[in-house]
Write an enzyme that holds these catalytic residues in place. Structure first.
Site: not given
Ligand SMILES: Cc1cc2nc3c(=O)[nH]c(=O)nc-3n(C[C@H](O)[C@H](O)[C@H](O)COP(=O)(O)OP(=O)(O)OC[C@H]3O[C@@H](n4cnc5c(N)ncnc54)[C@H](O)[C@@H]3O)c2cc1C
Length: 578
Positions: A239, A261
């Site tokens: 991640h 994001r």
């Protein structure tokens, strides 16, 4: 040695989304069955399902479709997923989310018109990630736990660690599982007609990692010893945004969710440059593998903060909005001295999810009669990359299926198998090995493992590094076998369990490294600097690892394009373009 014996119909290993759903569905299918959930931690407090922040992928809203969700899963998985498993995942997710709300009692966030709110997650063509703020897993696990506790027919063995899958005397089926009661240190052998492996994988062998501390790949290590086939073992998902809170805190590596994001957060290097523009047109919304690789490349080139990390910045979206939308994340960063809403937070890529696992069928059965697998211990649904939001969907969908299928298996195969006592004794002796050697520094070996895997078998790999990794793993294993636990008292002996954790991690790390060496191309989470091309999609293969006589062999098998072939889509050209 004394081994207490317990009998049950169904034994479920693990109490995450997969294990709890399996228990509820099995109980619903046949209430007269005796069901035991054995879990290494405390019910509702362990595993990764509880840690789910972002949410649950499901194609519910107008404009989305299961075909679109399926294509995102296949393309995100770089054409390696087992297509029937992926199709089951996306179609059953709808049923499962409805069940979570209407029967289990979860409340997810809603739009003004009452429909479920779907947030944006990277790598997906539709905002389909259903959530409860950014603490979705707590809602799911708490409600599942309440339902399980309300059913006396489901027994619980908390703080019980599975250490060995025990076959029948004739070797033809499962007979049960050897457990250690962590509180007393005593062994228990649970004889069961059907066993579900749902211990949740968990790549905690990397310097930076997100999964809960109770996960150490025990399930896959046990499956390997029983000769089960493991698929896609090179596929470790990193991640991009693990918190970097300093070298000496467990908070380092913990994940800052993908929605940051997705919502428009920027990643900056130490020179305050928004570097994703140098790597991918989707910028920060590129898939996890692409962003993690870009970050790792920036780190390798030394363009970092003074601590060796990078930054995420959210303030340009409006601090109040960020505080409201990402309350849990803002609080977590605040606890570590960072202002996520208005300032900069240091981040590093972090090992997050394990796409590899036991080879299984759509009904969760495995090659070993009587053994079923679901959740992160299973493989094939995600191929080379798991989409954010497809993890908890996977565990709840297939956990539920296992719960329906195991009673059917028992109806067709009533009666317990006679266990292979020699294997049972050998597994117990294996678990007691640390009491036969002089105490040593287990933590030093663990630290070495974290570095070896991070540096040589991590985000960017090559043949030289993988060879170096394999030699180092041999050394670590030899040293581990030569040292023992600090205390000979078995009750709540965490040093003993650290030793056992490390052994599972070393064994599965070796398989990851061998599979990574075997795959001489780059797909999704697996990137080889010496073989950067993906290879021909139409002749895609996946790796299969199998251990016999203590040696692991890796082979390749062709991906079967049973639903869609590379270069084609289930969506019409118009739908695909939307
Ligand atoms: C921080 C974080 C955030 C995440 N966010 C998302 C998200 O937003 N969306 C998404 O889809 N996915 C997310 N995931 C992934 C998701 O959590 C997992 O894919 C999924 O929950 C796995 O479910 P599971 O039931 O297989 O395993 P888990 O929920 O991890 O449960 C495993 C269980 O097995 C037990 N266990 C382990 N070893 C043994 C043993 N030897 N004996 C007995 N029991 C054992 C553990 O104690 C635990 O109870 C996230 C993961 C993390 C770590």
């Amino acid at each position: 040695m004394t081994i207490e014996r317990i009998r049950t119909d169904i034994l479920i290993l693990g109490s995450g989304g997969a294990g709890l759903f399996a228990a509820l569905h099995a109980h619903a299918a046949e209430a007269s069955l005796d069901i035991i959930i054995a879990t290494k931690g405390l019910l509702g407090k362990c595993g990764c399902t509880r840690m789910v922040q972002g949410g649950y992928n499901v194609a519910l809203n107008p404009g989305d479709s299961v075909e679109r969700h399926f294509m995102d899963t296949i393309e995100g998985g770089k054409w390696l997923p087992h297509q029937e498993l992926a199709w089951t995942l996306v179609t059953k997710a709808i049923e499962r989310v409805t069940e979570l709300e209407n029967e289990i009692g979860c409340f997810f966030d809603r739009n003004r018109d009452g429909t479920l709110h779907g947030k944006a997650f990277a790598g997906q063509t539709f905002d389909r990630t259903v959530h409860k703020g950014d603490l979705t897993g707590i809602e799911i696990i708490n409600r599942l736990m309440e339902q399980v506790c309300a059913r006396p027919g489901i027994r619980r063995l908390e703080e019980h660690r599975a250490v060995g899958l025990i076959p029948s005397k004739d070797g033809g089926s499962m007979a049960g599982v050897l457990l250690i009661d962590i509180r007393t240190g005593e062994f228990q052998f649970v004889e069961a007609k059907a066993v579900l492996l749902a211990t949740g994988g968990g790549p905690t062998m990397y310097r930076y990692h997100t999964p809960s501390g109770d996960k150490s790949m025990d399930g896959l290590a046990m499956a390997l010893r029983r000769g089960l086939r493991l698929r896609d073992m090179e596929m470790v998902q990193f991640h991009p945004t693990g918190l970097y809170a300093g070298p000496d805190t467990r908070m380092t590596g913990t994940v800052l969710e993908e929605g940051l994001r997705g919502a428009g957060g920027h990643l900056l290097n130490g020179g305050m440059h928004r570097f994703m523009s140098d790597y991918d047109a989707h910028l920060e919304r590129a898939t996890r593998d692409v962003v993690s690789r870009a970050m790792y490349a920036e780190m390798r080139a030394g363009r970092t903060t003074k601590n060796g990390g990078l930054y995420i910045k959210m303030g340009h979206l409006g601090p109040d909005k960020v505080r409201k939308q990402f309350k849990g994340m803002v609080e977590r960063c605040d606890d570590c001295g960072f202002d996520l809403a208005g300032g900069l937070v240091e981040v590093v890529p972090t090992a997050h999810y394990f796409m590899g696992g036991v080879v299984c069928n759509v009904d969760t059965s495995t090659d070993f009669p009587g053994l079923f697998v679901a959740g992160e211990d299973a493989s094939g649904m995600h191929g080379a990359n798991r989409l954010g939001g497809n993890g908890v969907a996977n565990s709840t969908v297939f956990g539920g299926i296992a719960g329906e299928v195991m009673p059917q298996w028992i109806a067709a195969n009533p009666g317990h198998s006679v266990p292979d006592e020699a294997v049972l004794d050998a597994e117990a002796a294996r678990a007691l090995h640390p009491f036969t050697a002089k105490p040593g520094d287990i933590n030093r070996l663990r630290e070495r493992l974290l570095d070896v895997m991070w540096n040589d078998v991590g985000v960017i790999r090559d043949r030289t590094g993988l060879h170096r990794g394999l030699s180092a793993l041999d050394e670590i294993e030899a040293e581990l076998l030569a040292i023992g636990a600090a205390d000979s008292n078995r009750a709540f002996n965490m040093n003993w369990h650290d030793w056992l954790n490390l052994r599972s991690l070393v064994e599965t790390s070796r398989v990851i490294t061998l599979a990574a060496r075997r795959r001489e191309n780059s797909r999704g989470a697996h990137f080889r600097d010496d073989f950067p091309e993906p290879g021909d999609l139409a002749s895609s293969t996946f790796t299969v690892a199998c251990q016999q006589d203590g040696r692991v062999a890796i082979t390749d098998e062709p991906v079967l394009f049973t639903i869609v072939r590379p270069g084609h889509s289930l969506l019409s050209d118009k739908a695909a373009a939307e």
